[in-house]
Design a protein around this motif. Structure first.
Motif, PDB file in Angstrom:
ATOM      1  N   PRO A   5       1.805   7.043  -9.142  1.00  0.00           N
ATOM      2  CA  PRO A   5       2.029   7.758  -7.882  1.00  0.00           C
ATOM      3  C   PRO A   5       1.345   7.055  -6.717  1.00  0.00           C
ATOM      4  O   PRO A   5       0.248   6.525  -6.854  1.00  0.00           O
ATOM      5  N   ARG A   6       2.009   7.048  -5.579  1.00  0.00           N
ATOM      6  CA  ARG A   6       1.415   6.450  -4.388  1.00  0.00           C
ATOM      7  C   ARG A   6       0.631   7.481  -3.594  1.00  0.00           C
ATOM      8  O   ARG A   6      -0.335   7.156  -2.916  1.00  0.00           O
ATOM      9  N   PHE A   7       1.040   8.753  -3.657  1.00  0.00           N
ATOM     10  CA  PHE A   7       0.437   9.780  -2.818  1.00  0.00           C
ATOM     11  C   PHE A   7      -0.299  10.822  -3.647  1.00  0.00           C
ATOM     12  O   PHE A   7       0.088  11.128  -4.767  1.00  0.00           O
ATOM     13  N   GLY A   8      -1.350  11.342  -3.073  1.00  0.00           N
ATOM     14  CA  GLY A   8      -2.122  12.405  -3.700  1.00  0.00           C
ATOM     15  C   GLY A   8      -2.497  13.437  -2.653  1.00  0.00           C
ATOM     16  O   GLY A   8      -2.209  13.262  -1.469  1.00  0.00           O
ATOM     17  N   ALA A   9      -3.147  14.507  -3.085  1.00  0.00           N
ATOM     18  CA  ALA A   9      -3.555  15.561  -2.152  1.00  0.00           C
ATOM     19  C   ALA A   9      -5.001  15.949  -2.429  1.00  0.00           C
ATOM     20  O   ALA A   9      -5.470  15.863  -3.563  1.00  0.00           O
ATOM     21  N   ARG A  10      -5.672  16.343  -1.384  1.00  0.00           N
ATOM     22  CA  ARG A  10      -7.043  16.843  -1.553  1.00  0.00           C
ATOM     23  C   ARG A  10      -7.226  18.078  -0.686  1.00  0.00           C
ATOM     24  O   ARG A  10      -6.675  18.175   0.415  1.00  0.00           O
ATOM     25  N   ASP A  12      -9.298  20.394   1.690  1.00  0.00           N
ATOM     26  CA  ASP A  12     -10.345  20.184   2.693  1.00  0.00           C
ATOM     27  C   ASP A  12     -11.261  21.402   2.782  1.00  0.00           C
ATOM     28  O   ASP A  12     -10.966  22.461   2.234  1.00  0.00           O
ATOM     29  N   HIS A  13     -12.360  21.237   3.491  1.00  0.00           N
ATOM     30  CA  HIS A  13     -13.365  22.309   3.621  1.00  0.00           C
ATOM     31  C   HIS A  13     -12.804  23.566   4.272  1.00  0.00           C
ATOM     32  O   HIS A  13     -13.278  24.659   3.995  1.00  0.00           O
ATOM     33  N   ASP A  14     -11.807  23.408   5.120  1.00  0.00           N
ATOM     34  CA  ASP A  14     -11.242  24.571   5.817  1.00  0.00           C
ATOM     35  C   ASP A  14     -10.105  25.226   5.031  1.00  0.00           C
ATOM     36  O   ASP A  14      -9.338  26.008   5.575  1.00  0.00           O
ATOM     37  N   GLU A  15     -10.006  24.880   3.723  1.00  0.00           N
ATOM     38  CA  GLU A  15      -9.006  25.458   2.818  1.00  0.00           C
ATOM     39  C   GLU A  15      -7.579  24.958   3.081  1.00  0.00           C
ATOM     40  O   GLU A  15      -6.630  25.519   2.549  1.00  0.00           O
ATOM     41  N   THR A  16      -7.405  23.929   3.922  1.00  0.00           N
ATOM     42  CA  THR A  16      -6.099  23.305   4.101  1.00  0.00           C
ATOM     43  C   THR A  16      -6.060  22.069   3.206  1.00  0.00           C
ATOM     44  O   THR A  16      -7.052  21.726   2.561  1.00  0.00           O
ATOM     45  N   TRP A  17      -4.907  21.402   3.177  1.00  0.00           N
ATOM     46  CA  TRP A  17      -4.721  20.245   2.313  1.00  0.00           C
ATOM     47  C   TRP A  17      -4.319  19.015   3.116  1.00  0.00           C
ATOM     48  O   TRP A  17      -3.681  19.130   4.148  1.00  0.00           O
ATOM     49  N   THR A  18      -4.704  17.856   2.605  1.00  0.00           N
ATOM     50  CA  THR A  18      -4.352  16.569   3.197  1.00  0.00           C
ATOM     51  C   THR A  18      -3.650  15.731   2.145  1.00  0.00           C
ATOM     52  O   THR A  18      -4.101  15.668   1.001  1.00  0.00           O
ATOM     53  N   ILE A  19      -2.549  15.101   2.530  1.00  0.00           N
ATOM     54  CA  ILE A  19      -1.870  14.149   1.651  1.00  0.00           C
ATOM     55  C   ILE A  19      -2.378  12.763   2.022  1.00  0.00           C
ATOM     56  O   ILE A  19      -2.420  12.404   3.196  1.00  0.00           O
ATOM     57  N   PHE A  20      -2.783  11.993   1.014  1.00  0.00           N
ATOM     58  CA  PHE A  20      -3.311  10.657   1.280  1.00  0.00           C
ATOM     59  C   PHE A  20      -2.568   9.630   0.449  1.00  0.00           C
ATOM     60  O   PHE A  20      -1.893   9.947  -0.525  1.00  0.00           O
ATOM     61  N   ASP A  21      -2.688   8.402   0.878  1.00  0.00           N
ATOM     62  CA  ASP A  21      -2.043   7.261   0.241  1.00  0.00           C
ATOM     63  C   ASP A  21      -3.061   6.619  -0.709  1.00  0.00           C
ATOM     64  O   ASP A  21      -4.119   6.163  -0.269  1.00  0.00           O
ATOM     65  N   TRP A  22      -2.770   6.608  -1.992  1.00  0.00           N
ATOM     66  CA  TRP A  22      -3.689   6.019  -2.974  1.00  0.00           C
ATOM     67  C   TRP A  22      -3.937   4.538  -2.697  1.00  0.00           C
ATOM     68  O   TRP A  22      -5.022   4.034  -2.983  1.00  0.00           O
ATOM     69  N   ASN A  41       1.413  25.663   0.016  1.00  0.00           N
ATOM     70  CA  ASN A  41       2.789  25.871  -0.430  1.00  0.00           C
ATOM     71  C   ASN A  41       3.687  24.665  -0.203  1.00  0.00           C
ATOM     72  O   ASN A  41       4.712  24.536  -0.862  1.00  0.00           O
ATOM     73  N   VAL A  42       3.345  23.792   0.719  1.00  0.00           N
ATOM     74  CA  VAL A  42       4.221  22.670   1.047  1.00  0.00           C
ATOM     75  C   VAL A  42       3.751  21.325   0.487  1.00  0.00           C
ATOM     76  O   VAL A  42       4.529  20.379   0.438  1.00  0.00           O
ATOM     77  N   VAL A  43       2.513  21.251   0.061  1.00  0.00           N
ATOM     78  CA  VAL A  43       1.934  19.961  -0.317  1.00  0.00           C
ATOM     79  C   VAL A  43       2.672  19.295  -1.484  1.00  0.00           C
ATOM     80  O   VAL A  43       3.054  18.129  -1.391  1.00  0.00           O
ATOM     81  N   LEU A  44       2.901  20.014  -2.571  1.00  0.00           N
ATOM     82  CA  LEU A  44       3.547  19.385  -3.728  1.00  0.00           C
ATOM     83  C   LEU A  44       4.963  18.946  -3.418  1.00  0.00           C
ATOM     84  O   LEU A  44       5.387  17.868  -3.831  1.00  0.00           O
ATOM     85  N   GLY A  45       5.693  19.763  -2.678  1.00  0.00           N
ATOM     86  CA  GLY A  45       7.052  19.382  -2.295  1.00  0.00           C
ATOM     87  C   GLY A  45       7.060  18.145  -1.427  1.00  0.00           C
ATOM     88  O   GLY A  45       7.907  17.255  -1.602  1.00  0.00           O
ATOM     89  N   LEU A  46       6.138  18.066  -0.485  1.00  0.00           N
ATOM     90  CA  LEU A  46       6.071  16.889   0.388  1.00  0.00           C
ATOM     91  C   LEU A  46       5.715  15.634  -0.397  1.00  0.00           C
ATOM     92  O   LEU A  46       6.275  14.559  -0.157  1.00  0.00           O
TER      93      LEU A  46
END
Length: 61
Positions: A5-10, A12-22, A41-46
């Motif tokens: 996989p090229r992309f992952g998610a983490r 964040d401290h504010d309970e939101t998510w960031t998609i990053f490039d491995w 709700n949108v992170v995995l789909g993205l």
């Protein structure tokens, strides 16, 4: 099928998510959109869409 996989998610401290490039370790960006502060709700789909774009055959125009 995606071998590495090229992309992952983490989360964040504010309970939101960031998609990053491995490959780069940086926040992913597509079409001028920085993919951070996302709702869970949108992170995995993205990520799936980004991986499909990454794996699509490339053509020269």
């Amino acid at each position: 099928m995606i071998d590495i996989p090229r992309f992952g998610a983490r989360k964040d401290h504010d309970e939101t998510w960031t998609i990053f490039d491995w490959r780069t370790g940086l926040v992913a960006e597509r079409s001028g959109l920085i993919l951070e502060r996302l709702n869970s709700n949108v992170v995995l789909g993205l990520i799936q869409i980004l991986e499909q774009i990454e794996d699509a055959p490339k053509r020269l125009h």
